[in-house]
Design a protein around this motif. Sequence first.
Motif, PDB file in Angstrom:
ATOM      1  N   ILE A 185      68.136  32.343  11.944  1.00  0.00           N
ATOM      2  CA  ILE A 185      67.008  31.438  12.590  1.00  0.00           C
ATOM      3  C   ILE A 185      66.572  30.459  11.571  1.00  0.00           C
ATOM      4  CG2 ILE A 185      65.096  33.007  11.849  1.00  0.00           C
ATOM      5  CD1 ILE A 185      64.116  32.697  14.703  1.00  0.00           C
ATOM      6  N   ALA A 186      65.837  29.394  11.984  1.00  0.00           N
ATOM      7  CA  ALA A 186      65.363  28.447  11.060  1.00  0.00           C
ATOM      8  C   ALA A 186      63.872  28.791  11.091  1.00  0.00           C
ATOM      9  CB  ALA A 186      65.618  26.881  11.775  1.00  0.00           C
ATOM     10  N   ALA A 187      63.344  28.331   9.882  1.00  0.00           N
ATOM     11  CA  ALA A 187      61.823  28.634   9.572  1.00  0.00           C
ATOM     12  C   ALA A 187      61.041  27.916  10.612  1.00  0.00           C
ATOM     13  CB  ALA A 187      61.492  28.019   8.388  1.00  0.00           C
ATOM     14  N   SER A 188      61.144  26.813  11.157  1.00  0.00           N
ATOM     15  CA  SER A 188      60.406  26.539  12.124  1.00  0.00           C
ATOM     16  C   SER A 188      60.360  27.170  13.667  1.00  0.00           C
ATOM     17  CB  SER A 188      60.850  24.800  12.513  1.00  0.00           C
ATOM     18  OG  SER A 188      62.166  24.740  12.991  1.00  0.00           O
ATOM     19  N   ASP A 189      61.862  27.751  14.099  1.00  0.00           N
ATOM     20  CA  ASP A 189      61.915  28.439  15.077  1.00  0.00           C
ATOM     21  C   ASP A 189      61.252  29.768  15.020  1.00  0.00           C
ATOM     22  OD1 ASP A 189      63.256  26.573  16.410  1.00  0.00           O
ATOM     23  OD2 ASP A 189      65.000  27.302  15.662  1.00  0.00           O
ATOM     24  N   ALA A 190      61.352  30.315  13.566  1.00  0.00           N
ATOM     25  CA  ALA A 190      60.698  31.528  13.614  1.00  0.00           C
ATOM     26  C   ALA A 190      59.219  31.438  13.699  1.00  0.00           C
ATOM     27  CB  ALA A 190      61.095  32.375  12.048  1.00  0.00           C
ATOM     28  N   GLU A 191      58.582  30.386  13.229  1.00  0.00           N
ATOM     29  CA  GLU A 191      57.189  30.156  13.306  1.00  0.00           C
ATOM     30  C   GLU A 191      56.716  30.083  14.648  1.00  0.00           C
ATOM     31  OE1 GLU A 191      53.792  27.704  10.837  1.00  0.00           O
ATOM     32  OE2 GLU A 191      55.890  26.908  10.795  1.00  0.00           O
TER      33      GLU A 191
ATOM     34  N   MET B 110      56.410  33.510  16.257  1.00  0.00           N
ATOM     35  CA  MET B 110      55.202  34.066  15.817  1.00  0.00           C
ATOM     36  C   MET B 110      53.924  33.591  16.552  1.00  0.00           C
ATOM     37  SD  MET B 110      56.345  36.683  14.079  1.00  0.00           S
ATOM     38  CE  MET B 110      57.610  37.036  15.355  1.00  0.00           C
ATOM     39  N   GLN B 111      54.040  32.243  16.491  1.00  0.00           N
ATOM     40  CA  GLN B 111      52.787  31.579  17.333  1.00  0.00           C
ATOM     41  C   GLN B 111      52.577  31.919  18.765  1.00  0.00           C
ATOM     42  OE1 GLN B 111      50.361  30.277  15.933  1.00  0.00           O
ATOM     43  NE2 GLN B 111      50.897  29.180  13.892  1.00  0.00           N
ATOM     44  N   ARG B 112      53.789  32.062  19.280  1.00  0.00           N
ATOM     45  CA  ARG B 112      53.789  32.326  20.667  1.00  0.00           C
ATOM     46  C   ARG B 112      53.141  33.623  21.069  1.00  0.00           C
ATOM     47  NH1 ARG B 112      58.560  29.263  21.173  1.00  0.00           N
ATOM     48  NH2 ARG B 112      59.637  31.200  21.063  1.00  0.00           N
ATOM     49  N   LEU B 113      53.769  34.640  19.987  1.00  0.00           N
ATOM     50  CA  LEU B 113      53.294  36.131  19.973  1.00  0.00           C
ATOM     51  C   LEU B 113      51.703  36.141  19.766  1.00  0.00           C
ATOM     52  CD1 LEU B 113      53.538  39.264  19.708  1.00  0.00           C
ATOM     53  CD2 LEU B 113      54.203  38.728  17.439  1.00  0.00           C
ATOM     54  N   ARG B 114      51.312  35.428  18.755  1.00  0.00           N
ATOM     55  CA  ARG B 114      49.840  35.479  18.636  1.00  0.00           C
ATOM     56  C   ARG B 114      48.994  34.855  19.902  1.00  0.00           C
ATOM     57  NH1 ARG B 114      46.035  32.062  17.618  1.00  0.00           N
ATOM     58  NH2 ARG B 114      47.607  30.331  17.802  1.00  0.00           N
ATOM     59  N   ALA B 115      49.429  33.818  20.273  1.00  0.00           N
ATOM     60  CA  ALA B 115      48.737  33.124  21.272  1.00  0.00           C
ATOM     61  C   ALA B 115      48.499  34.201  22.770  1.00  0.00           C
ATOM     62  CB  ALA B 115      49.168  31.790  21.624  1.00  0.00           C
TER      63      ALA B 115
ATOM     64  N   GLY C 138      52.308  37.100   8.458  1.00  0.00           N
ATOM     65  CA  GLY C 138      53.054  36.306   7.269  1.00  0.00           C
ATOM     66  C   GLY C 138      54.349  36.216   7.573  1.00  0.00           C
ATOM     67  N   LEU C 139      54.717  35.103   7.361  1.00  0.00           N
ATOM     68  CA  LEU C 139      56.382  34.850   7.784  1.00  0.00           C
ATOM     69  C   LEU C 139      56.994  34.344   6.507  1.00  0.00           C
ATOM     70  CD1 LEU C 139      58.229  35.009  10.215  1.00  0.00           C
ATOM     71  CD2 LEU C 139      57.715  32.442  10.654  1.00  0.00           C
ATOM     72  N   CYS C 140      58.332  35.005   6.113  1.00  0.00           N
ATOM     73  CA  CYS C 140      59.099  34.641   5.029  1.00  0.00           C
ATOM     74  C   CYS C 140      60.384  34.308   5.424  1.00  0.00           C
ATOM     75  CB  CYS C 140      59.217  35.863   3.933  1.00  0.00           C
ATOM     76  SG  CYS C 140      60.162  35.481   2.549  1.00  0.00           S
ATOM     77  N   GLN C 141      60.623  32.971   5.001  1.00  0.00           N
ATOM     78  CA  GLN C 141      61.915  32.580   5.635  1.00  0.00           C
ATOM     79  C   GLN C 141      63.057  32.775   4.170  1.00  0.00           C
ATOM     80  OE1 GLN C 141      63.091  31.653   8.259  1.00  0.00           O
ATOM     81  NE2 GLN C 141      64.980  30.847   7.606  1.00  0.00           N
ATOM     82  N   CYS C 142      64.240  33.502   4.572  1.00  0.00           N
ATOM     83  CA  CYS C 142      65.057  33.854   3.485  1.00  0.00           C
ATOM     84  C   CYS C 142      66.395  32.834   3.949  1.00  0.00           C
ATOM     85  CB  CYS C 142      65.538  35.228   3.439  1.00  0.00           C
ATOM     86  SG  CYS C 142      63.838  36.210   3.219  1.00  0.00           S
ATOM     87  N   ASP C 143      66.675  32.042   3.142  1.00  0.00           N
ATOM     88  CA  ASP C 143      67.802  31.261   3.231  1.00  0.00           C
ATOM     89  C   ASP C 143      68.594  30.404   2.112  1.00  0.00           C
ATOM     90  OD1 ASP C 143      65.875  29.344   2.359  1.00  0.00           O
ATOM     91  OD2 ASP C 143      65.742  28.370   4.548  1.00  0.00           O
ATOM     92  N   LYS C 144      68.449  31.151   0.951  1.00  0.00           N
ATOM     93  CA  LYS C 144      68.888  30.662  -0.194  1.00  0.00           C
ATOM     94  C   LYS C 144      69.869  31.705  -0.792  1.00  0.00           C
ATOM     95  CE  LYS C 144      64.882  28.098  -1.310  1.00  0.00           C
ATOM     96  NZ  LYS C 144      64.059  28.738  -0.317  1.00  0.00           N
TER      97      LYS C 144
END
Length: 300
Positions: A229-235, A238-243, A261-267
């Motif tokens: 998943i891309a960071a923007s999609d993950a965010e 989570m925003q939809r969940l919160r809302a 809190g959201l951590c993107q791991c892609d490196k």
Amino acid sequence: MEVKQAFTDFLEIIPDGAVVINTEGVIVAVNQSAATMFGYSSSSMLEMPLNCLLPEEFREKHDEHLVKFFKHPGRRSMGNGLIFPAVRRDGSKFYVDIMLNQMEIDGELFGIAIARDYTLLKKAEDKIRLELEFEKRQALTDHLTGIMNRRAFTAQLTDEITQLEQHGTPFAVSFIDLDDFKEINDEYGHQYGDEVLQKIAELIRLHSRHTDYVARIGGDEFATIHPMIAASDAEQMMQRLRAELVSGIGHAKLPVTLSIGLCQCDKPSEHYTVENIMARADRAMYQAKKEGKNAVVLTG
């Protein structure tokens, strides 16, 4: 030639089924236990090809094994059983535990199979296997919400780190904390608090993809793993969940909000560990609380 009567009498002493065949694979002696097991009379089994006791789809392969078996004379270990499919006279299929050996009588080579009905043992083994699988699932499942527990989450996160390092597969991890949950327990009681946790767990599952992993890792703390998943999609997720929680679940507004809190791991070259990923997500979650709670903060 017929097997000696003394040996035939000996077969009846054996408590398990016993079948003796010649090198052509024809039954030349059988005890009553074997006849009963396969649904025949002892006399009707004599001169019968052994492969008649096998399902049709196994007969050709069995004949090949039989040729190999007799090509290498000598005693075979009776200690290693083979679980083999078999068929009764009425066509019903079952499994037998077979021990094989060779013997020579008056210069002629025979094969002897000692067979035991494996049906009950197989049922017992299947029951034990299912119980072990259930216990394993229980050990990896949060008893209150039915989602993954911290142990299962840690194991899955370790796998995701390996996938990223070896194949460059990105993923995101969230740390979700219920805002002011202690006040709910104090005001409404722990039973209502448990119901809230169960509804939150279900809400997180509903807003996650079927390929994601959802866990309860503490009292009022949840975490998720989102592979590929891309960071923007993950965010956005989570925003939809919160809302959704703020707007109310089925018109029943829960007296809590979520700080995420959201951590993107892609490196792939970065040395990720379970500990440092969770620490990053945890810090991002606390940043969300500092910003007034009911928020999502993304970190790299």
